[in-house]
Write an enzyme that holds these catalytic residues in place. Structure first.
Site, PDB file in Angstrom:
ATOM      1  N   GLU A 425     -36.303   9.418  13.120  1.00 57.07           N
ATOM      2  CA  GLU A 425     -35.764  10.686  13.593  1.00 57.07           C
ATOM      3  C   GLU A 425     -36.811  11.778  13.486  1.00 57.07           C
ATOM      4  O   GLU A 425     -37.361  12.030  12.406  1.00 57.07           O
ATOM      5  CB  GLU A 425     -34.519  11.081  12.787  1.00 57.07           C
ATOM      6  CG  GLU A 425     -33.311  10.215  13.058  1.00 57.07           C
ATOM      7  CD  GLU A 425     -32.045  10.727  12.390  1.00 57.07           C
ATOM      8  OE1 GLU A 425     -30.959  10.252  12.768  1.00 57.07           O
ATOM      9  OE2 GLU A 425     -32.130  11.595  11.494  1.00 57.07           O
ATOM     10  N   CYS A 426     -37.110  12.442  14.579  1.00 55.82           N
ATOM     11  CA  CYS A 426     -37.978  13.611  14.643  1.00 55.82           C
ATOM     12  C   CYS A 426     -39.376  13.302  14.115  1.00 55.82           C
ATOM     13  O   CYS A 426     -40.217  12.813  14.853  1.00 55.82           O
ATOM     14  CB  CYS A 426     -37.336  14.784  13.908  1.00 55.82           C
ATOM     15  SG  CYS A 426     -37.959  16.395  14.457  1.00 55.82           S
ATOM     16  N   ALA A 427     -39.657  13.549  12.849  1.00 55.11           N
ATOM     17  CA  ALA A 427     -40.972  13.217  12.306  1.00 55.11           C
ATOM     18  C   ALA A 427     -41.278  11.746  12.504  1.00 55.11           C
ATOM     19  O   ALA A 427     -42.422  11.364  12.786  1.00 55.11           O
ATOM     20  CB  ALA A 427     -41.041  13.582  10.827  1.00 55.11           C
ATOM     21  N   SER A 518     -36.085   9.056  18.004  1.00 53.25           N
ATOM     22  CA  SER A 518     -35.512  10.195  18.708  1.00 53.25           C
ATOM     23  C   SER A 518     -35.793  11.476  17.937  1.00 53.25           C
ATOM     24  O   SER A 518     -36.028  11.454  16.726  1.00 53.25           O
ATOM     25  CB  SER A 518     -34.003  10.003  18.842  1.00 53.25           C
ATOM     26  OG  SER A 518     -33.351  11.189  19.244  1.00 53.25           O
TER      27      SER A 518
END
Length: 548
Positions: A425-427, A518
């Site tokens: 997620e993200c990072a 994502s």
């Protein structure tokens, strides 16, 4: 029996000093002998780190948008176990929350007011006193009467300029009948350094964060009426505490009960037959049923919406896909229960990966996994890792150090290509990209990442666009975006999510093999079935590797 008594720290607007007050109050109450449970309203990952330092226990989030209003009280009771008092820091202004375009909700979803109402706890309003004089009475009158279901227990004046200023402000509070519970002078040295997404996380700030928390504690202890606040705290809740083991067991039972519902998966698959996107045929068990996204997001959203309201949430689940985690963990050589010897889940931590929820690890362990935290800036992949969790954080601030650990990058790329389940997620998405601001990354996701010109922030109602190790095509999820980076030069990976923003159809993230990457942050307590599936996929991977 009511829950642990609480006070909610709110403000008329962002920037009023809630975090300083809440963190200092947690520390001061702890110093006075209380066992304090710290909470933060909303999806914020940074403030709970400072709360945790002050409390000596994990800071937790209460977010009705991400977990559902019905789970807020159980999660509160779970996080407050063993404590005699709780401090809940609000988000933005007291009545600010998710924007309702139809203006139908009496109280904004996800607002501090909503959470205070759910807990039945009094609100202490922190007011930035700079620029205020007698007109403060009118402001307080508005907040006290806007919704009478929300009880204001008192006011804390922050950044007071002088003794005379304090007298004027106290008179304004008296005029509307609100007691002043504290008055804090302006002290710029307490400001904690921040960057583009807010405060620097406590983990990154190291000893300086501890020093700042001690200073906040000293300030609040000297200028706030702690005994009165402790007496003011209360809660009217009666619901049972959230329990990760019970939640996982219920999830597993429902999965097995729905395992024969292959027709549901067929509905989704047929809706997108002939799609041009790359298939996940080599992905999770049952991936032959994966719905290829064919560019018709509206149809997929309709399927997801129908299933969300009229059918079990586990679209197309089969015993081979998920099954009982206990059985799968045992097959991989473990007990399949919390604390057992199930599959090893490597969870990235350290300064670059600081965004996560305490309930995530608890659910993974309840599903039978052994969670091993490691630092991607200096460690290799933990021995025997059968699943990898890459949470959010600030990899853009540590890109050079992450790139220098080329041994780990190669391990992640190799094992992801061999079917290692990865939840990023993200990072985590950035770490899996080809490069981040020119620094080489793992190259699992066919995209290049860079620091962007603007902040992307907000809740999203997303629909899964294909089957993965966590989600089934058509399932609907509420998530949150919070980043200043962006993907450029993207390739042909199947997108993970679809949603609409301001009328635009957005396709976001990447799916390949067992990898789900994502920008979207989700809360595991609101989506426990995804955790069950992920641990099951890890058990499959461990068993496959053992057989080689």
């Amino acid at each position: 029996m009511s829950g642990v008594p609480a006070v909610v720290i709110a403000a008329p607007a962002s920037g009023s000093g809630k975090t300083t007050l809440a963190t200092g109050l947690i520390g001061a109450l702890r110093r006075a002998g209380h066992r304090v449970a710290p909470f933060k309203v909303g999806p914020d990952y940074i403030d709970p780190g400072y709360h945790g330092l002050a409390a000596g226990r994990p800071g937790r989030n209460l977010d009705p948008v991400l977990v559902g209003a019905e789970r807020v009280v159980p999660l509160y009771r779970h996080g407050a176990q063993g404590c005699d008092l709780a401090v809940v820091e609000g988000v933005m202004g007291l009545f600010d929350g998710r924007i309702d375009e139809n203006h139908a909700a009496p109280i904004a979803e996800g607002s501090t007011a909503q959470v205070a109402g759910l807990l039945g706890a009094p609100v202490i309003l922190v007011v930035d006193a700079r620029g205020h004089s007698q007109s403060l009475a009118a402001l307080l009158h508005g907040f006290a009467t806007f919704d009478t279901a929300i009880r204001l227990g008192g006011v804390i004046l922050n950044r007071v300029g002088s003794e005379r200023h304090d007298q004027v402000l106290r008179a304004a509070c008296d005029r509307v009948g609100l007691p002043v519970l504290g008055s804090l002078p302006r002290m710029a040295e307490l400001e904690v350094p921040s960057r583009h997404l807010g405060l620097i996380p406590a983990v990154e700030h190291g000893a300086a964060a501890t020093t700042a928390v001690e200073a906040m504690t000293d300030l609040v202890a000297a200028h706030v009426d702690l005994p009165t606040i402790a007496r003011l705290a209360r809660s009217t809740i009666t619901a049972a505490a959230w329990d990760p083991v019970t939640v996982i067991r219920e999830t597993q039972v429902s999965v097995v009960a729905n395992s024969v519902d292959e027709a549901v998966s067929a509905d989704v698959t047929s809706a997108f037959a002939g799609g041009a996107s790359r298939s996940n045929a080599s992905g999770p068990a049952g991936a032959s049923r994966t719905a290829a996204f064919a560019g018709n997001l509206a149809e997929l959203e309709e399927v997801g919406s129908n299933r969300a309201t009229g059918a079990p949430a586990g679209i197309g689940d089969g015993v081979r896909v998920t099954g009982l985690i206990a059985e799968r963990s045992t097959a991989a050589g473990g007990s399949g229960v919390a604390g057992g010897l199930g599959p090893v889940i490597a969870m990235a931590g350290g300064p670059a990966f600081t965004f996560g929820y305490a309930e995530h690890r608890e659910l993974l362990e309840a599903a039978g996994a052994r969670v091993v935290v490691f630092d991607p800036m200096r460690d290799e992949l933990p021995t025997g890792a059968a699943g990898l969790v890459l949470p959010g954080g600030f990899p853009e601030e540590h890109a050079a150090a992450l790139a220098a650990n080329d041994r780990l990058l190669a391990q992640v790329a190799e094992q992801a290509g061999q079917g290692l389940p990865v939840h990023a997620e993200c990072a985590g998405l950035l770490y899996l990209s080809r490069s981040l601001d020119g620094h080489p990354m793992a190259g699992v996701v066919d995209a290049t990442a860079e620091f962007g010109p603007r902040l992307t922030l907000g809740y999203r109602d997303a629909v899964a666009l294909a089957d993965s190790a966590l989600w089934r095509a058509g399932e609907r999820v509420r998530g949150h975006e919070f980043h200043r980076t962006r993907l450029v030069a993207t390739g042909t990976d199947t997108p993970a999510w679809g949603w609409r923003t301001a009328g635009d159809r957005i396709r976001e993230g990447a799916l390949l093999h067992h990898v789900h990457a994502s920008y979207l942050h989700t809360h595991p307590a609101g989506n426990p079935r995804a955790t069950s599936r992920f641990v099951a996929a890890a058990a499959d991977y461990a068993r496959t590797r053992a057989a080689i």
